[in-house]
Scaffold this motif. Structure first.
Motif, PDB file in Angstrom:
ATOM      1  N   GLN A 323      13.375   6.909  13.757  1.00  0.00           N
ATOM      2  CA  GLN A 323      13.355   6.858  12.295  1.00  0.00           C
ATOM      3  C   GLN A 323      12.260   5.912  11.789  1.00  0.00           C
ATOM      4  O   GLN A 323      11.513   6.239  10.850  1.00  0.00           O
ATOM      5  N   LEU A 324      12.147   4.750  12.424  1.00  0.00           N
ATOM      6  CA  LEU A 324      11.109   3.798  12.021  1.00  0.00           C
ATOM      7  C   LEU A 324       9.715   4.365  12.267  1.00  0.00           C
ATOM      8  O   LEU A 324       8.810   4.186  11.435  1.00  0.00           O
ATOM      9  N   THR A 326       8.836   7.480  12.318  1.00  0.00           N
ATOM     10  CA  THR A 326       8.579   8.520  11.316  1.00  0.00           C
ATOM     11  C   THR A 326       8.156   7.907   9.983  1.00  0.00           C
ATOM     12  O   THR A 326       7.198   8.365   9.334  1.00  0.00           O
ATOM     13  N   GLU A 327       8.866   6.868   9.562  1.00  0.00           N
ATOM     14  CA  GLU A 327       8.509   6.211   8.301  1.00  0.00           C
ATOM     15  C   GLU A 327       7.132   5.558   8.378  1.00  0.00           C
ATOM     16  O   GLU A 327       6.353   5.615   7.415  1.00  0.00           O
ATOM     17  N   CYS A 328       6.839   4.932   9.522  1.00  0.00           N
ATOM     18  CA  CYS A 328       5.554   4.243   9.664  1.00  0.00           C
ATOM     19  C   CYS A 328       4.386   5.248   9.667  1.00  0.00           C
ATOM     20  O   CYS A 328       3.336   5.004   9.056  1.00  0.00           O
ATOM     21  N   ARG A 330       4.407   8.167   8.245  1.00  0.00           N
ATOM     22  CA  ARG A 330       4.310   8.688   6.881  1.00  0.00           C
ATOM     23  C   ARG A 330       3.595   7.702   5.955  1.00  0.00           C
ATOM     24  O   ARG A 330       2.733   8.091   5.156  1.00  0.00           O
ATOM     25  N   ASP A 331       3.928   6.439   6.035  1.00  0.00           N
ATOM     26  CA  ASP A 331       3.331   5.446   5.141  1.00  0.00           C
ATOM     27  C   ASP A 331       1.869   5.158   5.473  1.00  0.00           C
ATOM     28  O   ASP A 331       1.126   4.642   4.626  1.00  0.00           O
ATOM     29  N   ARG A 358      16.552  -3.036  12.821  1.00  0.00           N
ATOM     30  CA  ARG A 358      15.587  -2.177  12.137  1.00  0.00           C
ATOM     31  C   ARG A 358      14.528  -3.025  11.419  1.00  0.00           C
ATOM     32  O   ARG A 358      13.330  -2.741  11.488  1.00  0.00           O
ATOM     33  N   ARG A 362      10.597  -3.134  12.223  1.00  0.00           N
ATOM     34  CA  ARG A 362       9.712  -2.778  11.104  1.00  0.00           C
ATOM     35  C   ARG A 362       8.639  -3.847  10.911  1.00  0.00           C
ATOM     36  O   ARG A 362       7.472  -3.546  10.648  1.00  0.00           O
ATOM     37  N   GLU A 366       4.627  -3.273  11.108  1.00  0.00           N
ATOM     38  CA  GLU A 366       3.771  -3.644   9.978  1.00  0.00           C
ATOM     39  C   GLU A 366       2.698  -4.643  10.402  1.00  0.00           C
ATOM     40  O   GLU A 366       1.542  -4.566   9.963  1.00  0.00           O
TER      41      GLU A 366
END
Length: 463
Positions: A323-324, A326-328, A330-331, A358, A362, A366
């Motif tokens: 999930q992380l 995928t978000e990373c 995408r961003d 999480r 994250r 980052e």
């Protein structure tokens, strides 16, 4: 929903339970005393009956071909020791004929010939009586056989003697119980004095005082005093850490706010319209830095709070990582970063706090994006064995020198002043790893940059 137990007095509970114990002992002793009093009274008056029956038996003699009796008055004088009682007697010859006495005395047939002497209880002429039966064999030429003497005595004197023993024994037992209760009351009060001392000390003791409560030589109370002192030391340590964090956070926020305010003042005083885009860009950078700092502070506070409250549940680390990632991706789709994910085996469930974990991962992603080059490569690697699980993030960035890695994990420590970092990212990760009973490591990456590794122990809970 768990119910809170009502308050109660430890002194009263100990005294009440001691009283119940003494009452149980008193009842058991009372049964024993009652049995002893009954046996003692029976033994005393049975001896009296035995002596009287023996005197009557000695008065038997053979006259011609008959058995006769000279009734000895000494036998009845013995029975006069119990003045209120009645005496009944019967003397039977060798053929069972009545020689003298009452005809219908309660003599059981089964007693004949069984023994020379027998005691039993019976009911005769509306009276409860104690009966003794004595047999004697006559071996005269004219008369041969067994003669029987039956002597009965009412139970008034026996009962009075038993009651007298009972009352005196009960009085002694009650006196002992009262004395024991008084001793217990004094002993319980003395035993609870250390708790009263601790209570008084805590009332007069300042919460922020670094002076511990004076220790006690009482072995049962010493763990309580030690626990209170340890709790006080931990509380003071947490307060000191909180004060340092608040002071550092205030300094960082004021610095960011001052920089933003300075850029706004410069832009408002500038008369050259062409310079405004540059000033706005600097203001935006300061705003981004302040926003990142605020988010990191909130994240750090959330992680610490969840660690203190010990939120524990089963978490699927592989699902969290996907999930992380995928978000990373995408961003950062607009960046030239190559993301990869590797997990060669099925991972077991781990006990912990998924939200804190999480946030920790994250922060690592980052940082890998933020401090890495424009053309970066970031790889997530999950490794597990029967006892541990490692979450590894590799990047192709500049990395961190060995001598600065311990400093990088401290709060508000930024190694590159030209970047808008908050100095909290790696500190958050270290706190999360420690709260899960694991560790956080900074190592060299095979990609040429920095490898960050969170080591978790499988089966461990938040500590």
């Amino acid at each position: 929903m768990s119910m809170i137990e009502k308050s109660y007095s430890l002194r009263l509970r100990m005294l009440t339970r001691s009283a119940f114990l003494l009452l149980s002992i008193f009842l058991i002793l009372s049964i024993g005393v009652w049995h002893y009093a009954r046996e003692a009274s029976n033994y005393s008056y049975d001896r009296l009956l035995n002596s009287a029956s023996l005197s009557i038996m000695e008065g038997l003699h053979v006259y011609g071909k008959k058995v006769d009796l000279d009734l000895p008055y000494a036998a009845f004088e013995m029975m006069q020791l119990a003045a209120q009682d009645k005496v009944f007697y019967q003397v039977l010859g060798t053929q069972g004929e009545l020689i003298t006495g009452y005809v219908d005395m309660p003599l059981f047939e089964k007693l004949k010939g069984e023994s020379l002497l027998k005691f039993y209880n019976a009911h005769y002429l509306s009276e409860d009586v104690r009966v003794v039966v004595r047999h004697k064999r006559l071996s005269e030429p004219a008369v041969s056989g067994w003669v029987t003497v039956v002597l009965a005595h009412t139970l008034i004197a026996r009962q009075q003697m038993m009651n007298d023993i009972l009352y005196r024994s009960f009085a002694v037992l009650l006196g002992i119980m009262v004395f024991v209760m008084i001793v217990l009351w004094v002993a319980i009060n003395r035993a609870l004095e250390p708790l009263s001392y601790i209570s008084k000390t805590l009332v007069s003791h300042s919460v922020l005082s670094a002076e511990p409560i004076q220790s006690t030589p009482i072995q049962e109370v010493f763990p309580l005093v030690k626990a209170i002192n340890d709790y006080q030391a931990q509380l003071l340590s947490n307060l000191a850490s909180m004060k340092r964090f608040i002071a550092d956070a205030s300094h960082q926020i004021r610095t960011a706010q001052s920089s933003t305010q300075a850029q706004l003042d410069i832009a408002s005083q500038s008369k050259n319209v062409d310079e405004l885009p540059e000033y706005l860009s600097k203001i935006r950078e300061e705003h981004v830095r302040l926003t990142r700092l605020t988010n990191q502070l909130l994240t750090h506070a959330m992680v610490v709070h969840r660690g203190d409250t010990k939120i524990i549940e089963e978490m699927n680390v592989e699902v969290i990582m996907k999930q992380l990632l995928t978000e990373c991706v995408r961003d950062n789709a607009h960046r030239m970063i190559d993301f990869s994910y590797q997990c060669e085996q099925a991972l077991p469930l781990v006990m912990g706090d998924p939200i804190s974990l999480r946030e920790a991962v994250r922060n690592l992603l980052e940082n890998a994006v933020y401090y890495g080059p424009e053309q970066n490569q970031i790889e997530i690697l999950l490794q597990s064995n029967n006892r541990s699980l490692d979450i590894i993030i590799d990047d192709a960035g500049p990395g961190i020198p060995n001598e600065l890695r311990d400093k990088a994990k401290a709060r508000f420590q930024r190694l590159a002043n030209d970047l808008n970092g908050s100095g909290l990212g790696l500190s958050i990760v270290a706190s999360v790893a420690e709260a899960h009973g694991g560790a956080f490591f900074l190592e060299d990456s095979p990609l040429g940059g920095l490898r960050t590794r969170i080591h978790l122990t499988i089966g461990s809970a938040l500590c």
